[in-house]
Design a protein around this motif. Sequence first.
Motif, mmCIF file in Angstrom:
data_model
loop_
_atom_site.group_PDB
_atom_site.id
_atom_site.type_symbol
_atom_site.label_atom_id
_atom_site.label_comp_id
_atom_site.label_asym_id
_atom_site.label_seq_id
_atom_site.Cartn_x
_atom_site.Cartn_y
_atom_site.Cartn_z
ATOM 1 N N MET A 252 0.831 -1.197 0.000
ATOM 2 C CA MET A 252 0.000 0.000 0.000
ATOM 3 C C MET A 252 0.865 1.247 0.000
ATOM 4 N N ASN A 253 0.325 2.331 -0.537
ATOM 5 C CA ASN A 253 1.026 3.617 -0.560
ATOM 6 C C ASN A 253 0.235 4.631 0.261
ATOM 7 N N PHE A 254 0.954 5.364 1.098
ATOM 8 C CA PHE A 254 0.317 6.351 1.984
ATOM 9 C C PHE A 254 0.921 7.718 1.711
ATOM 10 N N TYR A 255 0.076 8.676 1.354
ATOM 11 C CA TYR A 255 0.546 10.023 1.042
ATOM 12 C C TYR A 255 -0.284 11.041 1.821
ATOM 13 N N VAL A 256 0.416 11.888 2.550
ATOM 14 C CA VAL A 256 -0.227 12.985 3.276
ATOM 15 C C VAL A 256 0.462 14.281 2.869
ATOM 16 N N PHE A 257 -0.324 15.274 2.478
ATOM 17 C CA PHE A 257 0.196 16.589 2.098
ATOM 18 C C PHE A 257 -0.355 17.626 3.068
ATOM 19 N N ASN A 258 0.341 18.748 3.206
ATOM 20 C CA ASN A 258 -0.196 19.795 4.077
ATOM 21 C C ASN A 258 -0.105 21.166 3.422
ATOM 22 N N GLY A 259 -0.756 22.123 4.060
ATOM 23 C CA GLY A 259 -0.841 23.470 3.509
ATOM 24 C C GLY A 259 0.460 24.232 3.532
ATOM 25 N N LYS A 260 1.518 23.646 4.114
ATOM 26 C CA LYS A 260 2.843 24.273 4.115
ATOM 27 C C LYS A 260 3.679 23.804 2.925
ATOM 28 N N GLY A 261 3.085 22.934 2.104
ATOM 29 C CA GLY A 261 3.794 22.438 0.926
ATOM 30 C C GLY A 261 4.638 21.219 1.205
ATOM 31 N N GLU A 262 4.423 20.547 2.340
ATOM 32 C CA GLU A 262 5.194 19.365 2.698
ATOM 33 C C GLU A 262 4.455 18.096 2.285
ATOM 34 N N GLN A 263 5.235 17.036 2.021
ATOM 35 C CA GLN A 263 4.667 15.740 1.681
ATOM 36 C C GLN A 263 5.203 14.702 2.649
ATOM 37 N N LEU A 264 4.302 13.921 3.228
ATOM 38 C CA LEU A 264 4.667 12.835 4.125
ATOM 39 C C LEU A 264 4.249 11.545 3.463
ATOM 40 N N SER A 265 5.176 10.573 3.366
ATOM 41 C CA SER A 265 4.854 9.314 2.705
ATOM 42 C C SER A 265 5.791 8.234 3.217
ATOM 43 N N CYS A 266 5.608 7.014 2.700
ATOM 44 C CA CYS A 266 6.467 5.912 3.106
ATOM 45 C C CYS A 266 7.913 6.219 2.723
ATOM 46 N N PRO A 267 8.859 5.882 3.612
ATOM 47 C CA PRO A 267 10.277 6.147 3.293
ATOM 48 C C PRO A 267 10.760 5.325 2.108
#
Length: 267
Positions: A252-267
Amino acid sequence: MGRIVQYGFFIFLILALGNCQKSELGPSVIINIEDDFYIDMFEDISNGGNVFNITVKSIQNQDCLNAIIDYSIYSDENQITLSINDILEPASCIPGSAPAFVSIPLDNINEQNYYVQINLKDVVTNSGNLSVSSDDYYLKMNTENGFEVSHDKLYKIPQYTVWGYVGYEDENLKSESENFIKDLENISSNISFSEGYNAGYYGYFSISEDRSISLEEEVEDKLHNTFIFHYDADYQDINDLISSYCNSNPDMNFYVFNGKGEQLSCP
């Protein structure tokens, strides 16, 4: 006296015919012109800023994947003028069929009203207005000759927004995808779905009336579940949650973005 009247009538007739030709020719050219481009708005937050962009995409596919839209742009404290000149074949063509595309940044846009001109090949001129508020951009064109405005309103993404998706190929992983979103929602008392989000277009995604979101960029995974929340706490908790799910769900792939322009995802 009769000659003077006849001569005067002859001059009047020539002028009248000339005016008729001008009035009939002008509108017919404008009305019959084909739409060649999509015009849209986008606020780039990728570098931690909020830079307004005008995007231009050809309606027809081009023979090169890297076809170039030749344009010129002018902006000051009251006016924005965009001239679309042509679609050019690049010096080194990447073979393939796709629309030509360009995103044009305007980093000096303030909260006010702007007079807008969009010109095509110095032949067709369209005028309108761009209204910028603390919440959105609203583009109202009087005419759209030669192009089509994809979205006339672009909402700004609040800074404390998190959104994203869980992607997977096997339908049996749907419940695990839903579990991740539930765990994300319960990660902190500071996370919630704010009713302050208006239904509409946000550049990176769109929110529908039922509060679900659709992503603007195509997702490679065959199946995916999306989410959006308001979150104003430490992102380390979200990072830890993603890492936990990534380790136990390698398919599975997990992607989280935020309003600061950052991306959080699997390493």
